[in-house]
Design a protein around this motif. Structure first.
Motif, PDB file in Angstrom:
ATOM      1  N   PRO A 147      -2.806   2.039 -12.467  1.00  0.00           N
ATOM      2  CA  PRO A 147      -3.946   2.960 -12.407  1.00  0.00           C
ATOM      3  C   PRO A 147      -4.183   3.396 -10.964  1.00  0.00           C
ATOM      4  CG  PRO A 147      -4.474   0.997 -13.694  1.00  0.00           C
ATOM      5  CD  PRO A 147      -3.184   0.718 -12.989  1.00  0.00           C
ATOM      6  N   LEU A 148      -4.298   4.687 -10.746  1.00  0.00           N
ATOM      7  CA  LEU A 148      -4.496   5.183  -9.395  1.00  0.00           C
ATOM      8  C   LEU A 148      -5.092   6.577  -9.415  1.00  0.00           C
ATOM      9  CD1 LEU A 148      -1.925   7.312  -9.031  1.00  0.00           C
ATOM     10  CD2 LEU A 148      -0.682   5.228  -8.558  1.00  0.00           C
ATOM     11  N   ALA A 149      -5.468   7.061  -8.231  1.00  0.00           N
ATOM     12  CA  ALA A 149      -5.971   8.420  -8.069  1.00  0.00           C
ATOM     13  C   ALA A 149      -4.997   9.179  -7.183  1.00  0.00           C
ATOM     14  CB  ALA A 149      -7.356   8.403  -7.438  1.00  0.00           C
ATOM     15  N   ALA A 150      -4.770  10.456  -7.523  1.00  0.00           N
ATOM     16  CA  ALA A 150      -3.881  11.320  -6.744  1.00  0.00           C
ATOM     17  C   ALA A 150      -4.607  12.620  -6.440  1.00  0.00           C
ATOM     18  CB  ALA A 150      -2.594  11.605  -7.514  1.00  0.00           C
ATOM     19  N   VAL A 163      -2.765 -10.675  -0.314  1.00  0.00           N
ATOM     20  CA  VAL A 163      -2.952  -9.480   0.497  1.00  0.00           C
ATOM     21  C   VAL A 163      -3.674  -8.399  -0.313  1.00  0.00           C
ATOM     22  CG1 VAL A 163      -0.886  -9.866   1.900  1.00  0.00           C
ATOM     23  CG2 VAL A 163      -0.737  -8.469  -0.181  1.00  0.00           C
ATOM     24  N   PHE A 164      -4.172  -7.409   0.406  1.00  0.00           N
ATOM     25  CA  PHE A 164      -4.603  -6.146  -0.169  1.00  0.00           C
ATOM     26  C   PHE A 164      -3.558  -5.090   0.176  1.00  0.00           C
ATOM     27  CE2 PHE A 164      -8.789  -8.198   0.425  1.00  0.00           C
ATOM     28  CZ  PHE A 164      -9.315  -8.030  -0.853  1.00  0.00           C
ATOM     29  N   VAL A 165      -3.420  -4.109  -0.707  1.00  0.00           N
ATOM     30  CA  VAL A 165      -2.581  -2.942  -0.432  1.00  0.00           C
ATOM     31  C   VAL A 165      -3.429  -1.709  -0.690  1.00  0.00           C
ATOM     32  CG1 VAL A 165      -0.493  -1.650  -0.995  1.00  0.00           C
ATOM     33  CG2 VAL A 165      -0.487  -4.142  -1.139  1.00  0.00           C
ATOM     34  N   ALA A 166      -3.411  -0.777   0.275  1.00  0.00           N
ATOM     35  CA  ALA A 166      -4.198   0.446   0.134  1.00  0.00           C
ATOM     36  C   ALA A 166      -3.354   1.653   0.501  1.00  0.00           C
ATOM     37  CB  ALA A 166      -5.433   0.378   1.022  1.00  0.00           C
ATOM     38  N   PHE A 167      -3.657   2.776  -0.147  1.00  0.00           N
ATOM     39  CA  PHE A 167      -3.056   4.061   0.239  1.00  0.00           C
ATOM     40  C   PHE A 167      -3.955   5.177  -0.264  1.00  0.00           C
ATOM     41  CE2 PHE A 167      -0.925   2.605  -3.653  1.00  0.00           C
ATOM     42  CZ  PHE A 167      -1.132   3.668  -4.523  1.00  0.00           C
ATOM     43  N   PRO A 168      -3.978   6.320   0.434  1.00  0.00           N
ATOM     44  CA  PRO A 168      -4.865   7.411   0.046  1.00  0.00           C
ATOM     45  C   PRO A 168      -4.319   8.181  -1.151  1.00  0.00           C
ATOM     46  CG  PRO A 168      -3.581   8.036   1.957  1.00  0.00           C
ATOM     47  CD  PRO A 168      -3.266   6.586   1.697  1.00  0.00           C
ATOM     48  N   PRO A 169      -5.192   8.812  -1.930  1.00  0.00           N
ATOM     49  CA  PRO A 169      -4.729   9.645  -3.050  1.00  0.00           C
ATOM     50  C   PRO A 169      -3.788  10.757  -2.614  1.00  0.00           C
ATOM     51  CG  PRO A 169      -7.063   9.198  -3.268  1.00  0.00           C
ATOM     52  CD  PRO A 169      -6.666   8.687  -1.916  1.00  0.00           C
ATOM     53  N   LEU A 191      -9.690   5.483  -0.876  1.00  0.00           N
ATOM     54  CA  LEU A 191      -8.384   4.827  -0.935  1.00  0.00           C
ATOM     55  C   LEU A 191      -8.158   4.191  -2.302  1.00  0.00           C
ATOM     56  CD1 LEU A 191      -8.263   2.934   2.501  1.00  0.00           C
ATOM     57  CD2 LEU A 191      -7.047   5.037   1.902  1.00  0.00           C
ATOM     58  N   ASN A 192      -6.905   4.150  -2.713  1.00  0.00           N
ATOM     59  CA  ASN A 192      -6.488   3.295  -3.824  1.00  0.00           C
ATOM     60  C   ASN A 192      -6.327   1.890  -3.263  1.00  0.00           C
ATOM     61  OD1 ASN A 192      -5.902   5.193  -6.165  1.00  0.00           O
ATOM     62  ND2 ASN A 192      -4.647   6.136  -4.571  1.00  0.00           N
ATOM     63  N   LEU A 193      -6.895   0.886  -3.929  1.00  0.00           N
ATOM     64  CA  LEU A 193      -6.868  -0.480  -3.406  1.00  0.00           C
ATOM     65  C   LEU A 193      -6.412  -1.438  -4.490  1.00  0.00           C
ATOM     66  CD1 LEU A 193      -7.633  -2.446  -1.045  1.00  0.00           C
ATOM     67  CD2 LEU A 193      -9.874  -2.660  -2.160  1.00  0.00           C
ATOM     68  N   TYR A 194      -5.520  -2.353  -4.119  1.00  0.00           N
ATOM     69  CA  TYR A 194      -4.991  -3.361  -5.049  1.00  0.00           C
ATOM     70  C   TYR A 194      -4.905  -4.700  -4.329  1.00  0.00           C
ATOM     71  CZ  TYR A 194      -3.580   1.079  -7.052  1.00  0.00           C
ATOM     72  OH  TYR A 194      -3.597   2.361  -7.517  1.00  0.00           O
ATOM     73  N   ARG A 195      -4.921  -5.759  -5.137  1.00  0.00           N
ATOM     74  CA  ARG A 195      -4.787  -7.109  -4.572  1.00  0.00           C
ATOM     75  C   ARG A 195      -3.586  -7.768  -5.207  1.00  0.00           C
ATOM     76  NH1 ARG A 195      -9.543 -11.157  -2.856  1.00  0.00           N
ATOM     77  NH2 ARG A 195      -8.253 -12.944  -2.263  1.00  0.00           N
ATOM     78  N   GLY A 196      -2.842  -8.508  -4.409  1.00  0.00           N
ATOM     79  CA  GLY A 196      -1.661  -9.180  -4.933  1.00  0.00           C
ATOM     80  C   GLY A 196      -1.167 -10.235  -3.965  1.00  0.00           C
ATOM     81  N   ARG A 197       0.092 -10.654  -4.170  1.00  0.00           N
ATOM     82  CA  ARG A 197       0.705 -11.676  -3.314  1.00  0.00           C
ATOM     83  C   ARG A 197       1.963 -11.102  -2.695  1.00  0.00           C
ATOM     84  NH1 ARG A 197       0.452 -16.981  -2.149  1.00  0.00           N
ATOM     85  NH2 ARG A 197      -1.445 -17.141  -3.416  1.00  0.00           N
ATOM     86  N   ALA A 198       2.034 -11.197  -1.369  1.00  0.00           N
ATOM     87  CA  ALA A 198       3.154 -10.618  -0.631  1.00  0.00           C
ATOM     88  C   ALA A 198       4.270 -11.620  -0.446  1.00  0.00           C
ATOM     89  CB  ALA A 198       2.683 -10.101   0.722  1.00  0.00           C
TER      90      ALA A 198
END
Length: 365
Positions: free
Chosen positions: A330-333, A282-288, A252-259
């Motif tokens: 920055p991410l993976a696809a 929060v964390f935000v995640a999504f698959p490549p 997963l692509n993973l990021y941290r931020g404020r919602a």
């Protein structure tokens, strides 16, 4: 139960557990510049996987449970009994080492009988017990074979039988599938899962392979730099990673931020629109695979998330091409080979990346 009976009592789960049954440990180990502080609890019948990168402290924790590494602090209780000062040979613990460590001069039968013999069983009784375990492992026809005549999968099962023959209350497995080739690993993993499901005491598995952990364990304990960074069921860990290491393991692509509602402002980077309505860290995640790439800025895309990026690298990833991107985010696809060719991707190529809000997953940090 006679010595020739199968040891069903150690393999079949009971209806309930006595108070204090299972494992209760806090393992504190100092080894020069490395400090381990890991808490572990498990009930009889639980299979716990210690997962983490090389050097995280997984094997040190396992060796501390076995009594091969002394505790600097903490405690170790098994079925209510303190084992902190109990010598390794007196602990009700069975160990399957990464390279199995079978005695090369002994047959498979005598390797398995070694433990019961050390516990005081007669040679005849120990060999009868060992024969029952080899039969249970599907190795009755290999009882007279020495380790050099066994395949990797057979040696692994002999090592497991040897560990179980002493009726341990704690079974420790150190990378038990690491020495196997890919084809054998698939078969032996399924067999090991069946044997662990029948084991009614506590099993602790050390691995760096996420698939081994997900398939074999009921609960994962992720260790990084000597500390537990996340623990839970395999599905929860896979869906809600909390470190970059875990996110990479589960893809997963993973990021941290404020919602603020459906918008997450990242700590380092742009905002991401999500379907969840949250507030705070929060964390935000999504698959490549959720990432769509365009050679030019798309005009008809319904995706709420759009970033200008640059190709940093490409590599084969299964039957797809994994594209590493830098830029606004920055991410993976993951793309098919055909899609990557049509886009003319190469390191340095500019692209636009989109992700639909419905394909993201936000959760409290």
């Amino acid at each position: 139960m006679t010595d020739t009976d199968e040891p069903a009592a150690t393999m079949e789960p009971t209806g309930g557990h006595a108070p204090g049954a299972g494992l209760d440990a806090r393992l504190v180990v100092d080894r020069g510049t490395f400090h381990l502080d890991v808490a572990l609890t498990a009930e009889p019948g639980d299979v716990v996987a210690l997962l983490g990168p090389n050097g995280a402290g997984k094997t040190t924790a396992l060796r501390a449970l076995a009594g091969l590494v002394p505790l600097a602090d903490g405690h170790l209780r098994l079925d209510g009994a303190a084992l902190d000062r109990t010598p390794p040979e007196s602990r009700p613990v069975g160990v399957v080492f990464q390279d199995y460590l079978l005695f090369p001069h002994l047959t498979a039968l005598d390797n398995v009988a070694f433990g019961p013999r050390c516990r005081g069983a007669s040679k005849a009784d120990a060999r009868a017990l060992a024969a029952g375990w080899l039969d249970r492992m599907g190795l009755a026809g290999h009882a007279g074979a020495k380790p050099r005549r066994l395949s990797g999968g057979q040696a692994q099962r002999v090592a497991l039988a040897r560990a179980l023959a002493t009726h341990p209350r704690l079974l420790l497995l150190d990378e038990p599938l690491a020495a196997l080739d890919a084809r054998t690993r698939l078969e032996v993993r399924a067999q090991l899962r069946r044997h662990l499901a029948e084991f009614e005491a506590v099993a602790v598995l050390v691995t760096h392979d996420p698939l081994d952990a997900m398939v074999l364990a009921d609960r994962l304990v992720v260790v990084e730099s000597g500390r537990v960074v996340q623990e839970g069921g395999p599905a929860d860990i896979a869906r809600r990673p909390r470190t970059d290491y875990i996110a990479q393991l589960v893809g997963l692509n993973l990021y941290r931020g404020r919602a603020d509602g459906h918008t997450v402002r990242l700590d380092a980077g742009p905002a991401i629109t999500t379907t969840e309505d949250l507030s705070g860290p929060v964390f935000v995640a999504f698959p490549p695979g959720a990432v769509t790439l365009y050679g030019e800025r798309p005009t008809g895309s319904s995706a709420r998330n759009l970033w200008r990026c640059e190709v940093a690298g490409l590599e084969t990833h299964g039957d797809q091409i994994r594209v590493d991107l830098t830029g606004e985010l920055p991410l993976a696809a993951d793309l098919t080979t055909v899609a990557a060719a049509e886009l003319g991707l190469h390191p340095g190529a500019p692209v636009w990346a989109t992700v639909k809000a419905t394909q993201t997953h936000a959760y409290p940090a």
